[in-house]
Enzyme design. Structure first.
Site, PDB file in Angstrom:
ATOM      1  CB  CYS A 173     -25.533  38.459  92.431  1.00  0.00           C
ATOM      2  SG  CYS A 173     -24.880  39.479  93.702  1.00  0.00           S
ATOM      3  CG  HIS A 200     -21.510  38.141  90.406  1.00  0.00           C
ATOM      4  ND1 HIS A 200     -22.403  38.608  89.661  1.00  0.00           N
ATOM      5  CD2 HIS A 200     -21.275  38.731  91.607  1.00  0.00           C
ATOM      6  CE1 HIS A 200     -23.103  39.868  90.418  1.00  0.00           C
ATOM      7  NE2 HIS A 200     -22.330  39.744  91.680  1.00  0.00           N
ATOM      8  CD  GLU A 255     -21.902  37.553  85.947  1.00  0.00           C
ATOM      9  OE1 GLU A 255     -22.039  38.549  86.849  1.00  0.00           O
ATOM     10  OE2 GLU A 255     -22.144  36.481  86.465  1.00  0.00           O
TER      11      GLU A 255
END
Length: 213
Positions: A83, A191, A193
């Site tokens: 990011c 992202h 995650e």
């Protein structure tokens, strides 16, 4: 000996969500750390970030992490930017009144704009927030991830889709770089995650990557 991953902590990012996701895909030692010695000793490095680039670069420079990152990349170990961590690796950003960045990838980070529209003229919300398809360019970190898989984005600024170092592309009114890669350095605008199966697979690939294409 167990390998290790250092998640660089400079106070700008949801680092523990990254660490938690890593814990689901490997049994490596995972360190969320601001200690340069721990970063230097790690087998792999993750450089996340959220927030305004001016604040991020202020902390990165205050902590001398721009030099630390260059050293890790030069050492040949795998490094992953996420990011704002990806945007910070560029030369310059329009954000925060114009910000000089780390310059590990050439190029400028641009603002989508307050009046951002699709090619058909329909208004698009800024920030770009939510799921979007990524067109992959051949790279080991895309292994076992279907082409055009969807990843989770949250950003108002983007990296232009130019140059041979673009390893993933996305469209949101304009085509932009969803991923960049050169040698042992890889970075993503989305992202992983927060991107469920595809994101976890990318992290799985990263912790097994030797830094070569």
């Amino acid at each position: 000996m167990t390998e290790s991953v250092a998640v660089i902590d400079y106070g700008m990012g949801n680092l523990h969500s990254v660490a938690s996701a890593l814990g689901k895909v490997c049994d490596h030692e995972i360190y969320v750390t601001s200690d340069p010695a721990v970063v230097a000793a790690a087998d792999r490095v993750i450089f996340p970030g959220v927030g305004a680039i001016g604040d991020c670069m202020g902390e990165i420079r205050r902590l001398n992490f721009d030099k630390l990152l260059r050293e890790q990349v030069t050492s040949g170990k795998p490094v992953l930017g996420i990011c704002v961590g990806m945007q910070a690796l560029l030369t310059h950003s329009q954000e925060s009144g114009g910000t000089e960045c780390i310059d590990l990838f050439p190029g400028e980070v641009k603002f989508f704009g307050h009046d951002h529209k699709s090619p058909e003229g329909e208004p698009l919300k800024v920030p770009h927030m939510g799921w979007n398809q990524v067109e992959q360019v051949d790279h080991p970190l895309w292994a076992d991830i279907p082409q055009n898989s969807r990843f989770y984005f949250v950003h108002s600024f983007y990296v232009e889709d130019t140059g041979s170092e673009v390893t993933g592309r996305c469209e949101y009114g304009v085509r932009f770089a969803a991923a960049l890669g050169r040698n042992n350095l890889f970075a993503v605008q989305f992202h992983p995650e927060k991107s469920h199966t595809a994101g976890l697979q990318l992290l799985h690939n990263f912790v097994r990557w030797n830094g070569q294409r």
